[in-house]
Structure formats: C-alpha cells, structure tokens
Motif scaffolding. Structure first.
Motif, mmCIF file in Angstrom:
data_model
loop_
_atom_site.group_PDB
_atom_site.id
_atom_site.type_symbol
_atom_site.label_atom_id
_atom_site.label_comp_id
_atom_site.label_asym_id
_atom_site.label_seq_id
_atom_site.Cartn_x
_atom_site.Cartn_y
_atom_site.Cartn_z
ATOM 1 N N PRO A 101 0.808 -1.232 0.000
ATOM 2 C CA PRO A 101 0.000 0.000 0.000
ATOM 3 C C PRO A 101 0.833 1.270 0.000
ATOM 4 O O PRO A 101 0.305 2.341 -0.331
ATOM 5 N N ASP A 102 2.144 1.185 0.354
ATOM 6 C CA ASP A 102 2.962 2.395 0.366
ATOM 7 C C ASP A 102 3.182 2.956 -1.035
ATOM 8 O O ASP A 102 3.744 4.040 -1.185
ATOM 9 N N LEU A 103 2.738 2.227 -2.053
ATOM 10 C CA LEU A 103 2.786 2.769 -3.408
ATOM 11 C C LEU A 103 1.684 3.796 -3.650
ATOM 12 O O LEU A 103 1.787 4.606 -4.587
ATOM 13 N N MET A 104 0.617 3.776 -2.798
ATOM 14 C CA MET A 104 -0.543 4.607 -3.094
ATOM 15 C C MET A 104 -1.062 5.397 -1.895
ATOM 16 O O MET A 104 -1.889 6.295 -2.084
ATOM 17 N N ASN A 105 -0.629 5.078 -0.676
ATOM 18 C CA ASN A 105 -1.179 5.798 0.475
ATOM 19 C C ASN A 105 -0.535 7.170 0.635
ATOM 20 O O ASN A 105 0.374 7.560 -0.118
ATOM 21 N N ASN A 106 -0.992 7.925 1.626
ATOM 22 C CA ASN A 106 -0.469 9.279 1.839
ATOM 23 C C ASN A 106 1.030 9.256 2.127
ATOM 24 O O ASN A 106 1.761 10.181 1.743
ATOM 25 N N TYR A 107 1.488 8.220 2.806
ATOM 26 C CA TYR A 107 2.914 8.056 3.095
ATOM 27 C C TYR A 107 3.711 7.929 1.798
ATOM 28 O O TYR A 107 4.756 8.560 1.624
ATOM 29 N N GLY A 108 3.186 7.131 0.873
ATOM 30 C CA GLY A 108 3.906 6.898 -0.368
ATOM 31 C C GLY A 108 3.826 8.044 -1.343
ATOM 32 O O GLY A 108 4.756 8.277 -2.134
ATOM 33 N N LEU A 109 2.750 8.815 -1.319
ATOM 34 C CA LEU A 109 2.573 9.889 -2.303
ATOM 35 C C LEU A 109 3.454 11.105 -2.035
ATOM 36 O O LEU A 109 3.388 12.090 -2.769
ATOM 37 N N SER A 110 4.273 11.036 -0.986
ATOM 38 C CA SER A 110 5.215 12.138 -0.743
ATOM 39 C C SER A 110 6.315 12.173 -1.792
ATOM 40 O O SER A 110 7.054 13.161 -1.884
ATOM 41 N N ASP A 111 6.434 11.113 -2.586
ATOM 42 C CA ASP A 111 7.452 11.034 -3.629
ATOM 43 C C ASP A 111 6.771 11.093 -5.002
ATOM 44 O O ASP A 111 5.751 10.439 -5.243
ATOM 45 N N ALA A 112 7.332 11.857 -5.933
ATOM 46 C CA ALA A 112 6.718 12.055 -7.246
ATOM 47 C C ALA A 112 6.655 10.755 -8.042
ATOM 48 O O ALA A 112 5.671 10.497 -8.742
ATOM 49 N N SER A 113 7.683 9.908 -7.940
ATOM 50 C CA SER A 113 7.681 8.664 -8.712
ATOM 51 C C SER A 113 6.595 7.718 -8.227
ATOM 52 O O SER A 113 5.929 7.049 -9.022
ATOM 53 N N ARG A 114 6.387 7.679 -6.916
ATOM 54 C CA ARG A 114 5.315 6.825 -6.394
ATOM 55 C C ARG A 114 3.941 7.410 -6.734
ATOM 56 O O ARG A 114 2.979 6.667 -6.938
#
Length: 424
Positions: free
Chosen positions: A240-253
């Motif tokens: 889920p770190d590909l799509m959650n708020n945690y993961g969306l901090s990076d542009a590539s994710r």
C-alpha cells in the motif's frame, strides 16, 4: 370608545417578509435534515486514523483521492452498500481484520459489473503514544497517526479462486529501502518494510521489487475460463505504500499510483468510487432514504408541494383571528339538548323510561308533601287530593312497559300532565 371589528388585539411584532423568511429557512433546514438522515450522512468523523479514502493519516488515501481529482477524474466516497454495484472503478481499502468471505463475495459480484482495485492494509496505526513530548503532540492535526508495526492480513489466502494468494512481508536493514519497478516507472519505497506476494500463476505483474517479488498485480484467471474471457479484471496492490499518503510524498510513487488506477480502470475518463463501507462507514437504507429514491420520490415531492401550498395559505392569513361566538352554547339547556340528541342518534329510547319515572315520582312526592315518596303513598295522596284521577302507579307502569318511542312519549306526557294538575 368606539372600536372596529378585529381591533383590541396586540399588533404582530413581525412583518410578513420576516415571517416568510423564517418559515422558508426552517422548511429548507428541515428538508435538508431529513435528506442527510436518510442518506446516512450525519456528520460522523471519517478521519479516525484508519486506512480509507477519507483518511488524512500516513496510512490513509485522502491524498490519492485529491490527486485523482486534480487529474480530472470524477471521484466520490461511497458510504452505501449500493455503491459496491457501481460500473465505475471501485477502490476497496479493507482493514487487517476484514472478512474474507465478504470481500470474496464483493469481488465475485463485480466480475461482470465493473473494474475493481483492492489496496491491502499493512500498518498498525494509532494516535501519539503516552509520553510523547507536548511540543510534538501539539503538532498533530485531526486524523494524523503514528505508524506502528507492519502487519499484513491473513485473509487473502481465504479468498475464492481466482483471487486467492498469500501476502508476505519483510523488514530490511535500516536505511536500505526496497526498490520497485513496473509500468515503465521505478523508485524507492518510503520505508525499509515491504509487503509482497510470490504468486505467479493467473496474474499479470504490474509492479515488482528488484528481486522479482510482486507488489501489485492484475488477476487474469486461468486461460479458457469465463473470468479470463469476459470478466472485468481485478487489480491487487499488495504494497500500500505505493498509493497511500505516506507513499505519495514522492513524485515517482505518485506517478505509479496514477498508472495503477489507469491500468485498473482501463484509461482516462474513468469515474472512481472509494468504498467506505468496509471501513465501518456504511449506512443501511431506511424509510427516509427510500423516500428520496424512485419510485417514492414522486410521492415525496407531492407531499412537499402540498406542504408549501398549505404554508402559503396560512401565511396569507397571518395574524390574529377575531374570536367569534361559540358554536355550542353553554348552560343546562344546551347540556340537556346535547344529551337528548345523543340518545336520539343512538336510538336507545328505552333508557329514558325508568329515570323519568323516578324523577316524576320525586316531583309528585314534593308536590304532595310526602317526605319519602313511593308509588303506594303517592296513589293514596292523589286519591284524596284529586279523586277520579288515574293513579300514579298505573301511569308509571305504562311508561316502564312502553317499547316504541311513541309509546314512551305518550306515557311520559301522562306523568307530566299529572304533575301539572298538582302545581296549578
């Protein structure tokens, strides 16, 4: 002092416009209250720290919803079980303790309804623990969470075919975050913890780790089956770190999150619905919600229109109403007339005979000066006072034996005639 009809009352302190504004505002608020109660939207807090489309914590997906809206998608949050039947792309975010049977039933029902994207849970999350410095705790806004131990769900292995698989996970050495690649994109995960699956049959790998383990995949099913040939495919995001708020901090994710949505929804122009019922925000249908849905909506609109007409009619005659004379006069005479009218309507004339005979007996006793009158004493006194008159007892017996209204009336008149002769 001369007065005019209608004067003598205090004038209303409100103008017609003020009253109209108050009535219309109250009516609009009342209708809105009925609608929101029927829709189940009563202002409950959806920022409860869980992982769903309205959550702003690190494990939530409010950022994904905003990102999709910014990309031009029509995004909605569904609190109704009926939303599970949408033909648009449905994003499911079940919890760690979700019911495998319920999830499997939803996925099987959606095979021929529309595409589905399932984002699996990973993190245990909660509010700041006790002992957190106040200056740090005060920075937390509503819905923010602290991520705890990564813990994958075990219910995925209980899903029906072709959706079943096992989710595994590992935590790498500190500072050694896993890399991912897929959909012509690549990057790092936000933490050194990675969730994956080793399933290889009946799927299309969409995103994998550098060692080939699957982070996101599309369910193809077995070649030659109805699911493979006709069903809307289902995409599982194991990490889920590909799509959650945690993961969306990076542009590539963020780019891979959009690519996964496009892959699941088959391109641009897709409407997207985030399901909240699996996260405890579902609302069941009730009479109010049904009242605002076809075919009952027409009747509801008619009732609202009728209420408006009644309200307008009342508004046009707003003000004190002059009191008129009472419809029913007060006093013994009116009471007697009303009681007689009730007896006439009920056709219970026989109930009048015995009471009237007793009343006549008391009156005759008083006229004859008898302290304790009875039929024999009254007959004896009448014989001495009015010789030749028919005795009281015989007239009273005739009244008691009368059955028809006419006979009762004639017998009562005979007693009344006797009273009149004694009081002349």
């Amino acid at each position: 002092m001369n007065t005019v009809a209608g004067q003598g009352r205090d004038a209303s302190p409100f103008t017609r416009r003020t009253v109209l504004a108050v009535v219309l505002a109250g009516f609009a608020i009342f209708v809105a209250m009925l609608y929101f109660i029927g829709a189940g939207d009563t202002g409950g807090n959806r920022n409860n720290g869980a992982a769903h489309g309205a959550a702003v914590g690190l494990n939530g997906y409010a950022g994904l919803a905003r990102l999709l809206e910014g990309e031009g998608y029509d995004v909605s949050l569904s609190r109704s079980p009926a939303g599970l039947e949408t033909s648009d792309l449905l994003i499911l975010t079940p919890g760690l303790n979700a019911d495998a049977e319920e999830i499997g039933q939803i996925l099987e029902n959606r095979q021929y309804i529309g595409p589905t994207l399932v984002i699996l849970p990973k993190w245990l999350a909660g509010s700041p623990p006790r002992g957190t410095p106040s200056e740090t705790a005060n920075k937390f806004e509503e819905g923010w969470v602290v991520l705890g131990e990564p813990l994958g769900p075990d219910w995925t292995s209980e899903l029906p075919s072709p959706f079943t698989f096992a989710q595994d996970g590992e935590t790498r050495a500190s500072g050694d975050n896993a890399r991912w690649g897929g959909l012509n994109l690549s990057g790092d995960l936000p933490s050194n913890s990675v969730a994956y699956t080793d399933r290889s049959e009946g799927i299309e790998r969409l995103v994998t780790a550098q060692d080939g383990r699957v982070l996101a995949f599309s369910v193809l099913g077995e070649e030659g089956t109805d699911y493979f040939e006709e069903a809307h495919w289902t995409v599982f995001v194991v990490e889920p770190d590909l799509m959650n708020n945690y993961g969306l901090s990076d542009a590539s994710r963020a780019r891979v999150a959009l690519a996964l949505v496009e892959e699941a929804g088959f391109g641009d122009g897709t409407s997207i619905s985030f399901d909240l019922t699996l996260n405890g925000f579902g609302g069941s249908s009730n009479l109010l919600s049904l009242a605002f849905q076809p075919p009952f909506l027409a009747a509801t609109l008619c009732l609202i229109l009728a209420s408006l007409i009644v309200g307008w009619r009342a508004f046009m005659r707003f003000g004190s109403v002059q009191a008129g004379a009472p419809e029913i006069a007060f006093g013994k005479d009116r009471l007697v007339r009303n009681g007689a009218g009730l007896i006439v309507r009920a056709r219970r004339f026989g109930l009048l005979a015995e009471p009237y005979a007793a009343l006549s007996q008391r009156r005759l006793g008083k006229a004859l000066g008898i302290a304790r009158p009875d039929a024999q004493s009254i007959d004896a006194a009448l014989a001495a006072r009015l010789p030749g008159e028919e005795p009281f007892s015989r007239r009273a017996n005739r009244l008691a034996q009368a059955e028809t209204a006419s006979d009762i009336l004639h017998a009562a008149q005979a007693l009344k005639e006797l009273e009149g002769k004694l009081t002349r």
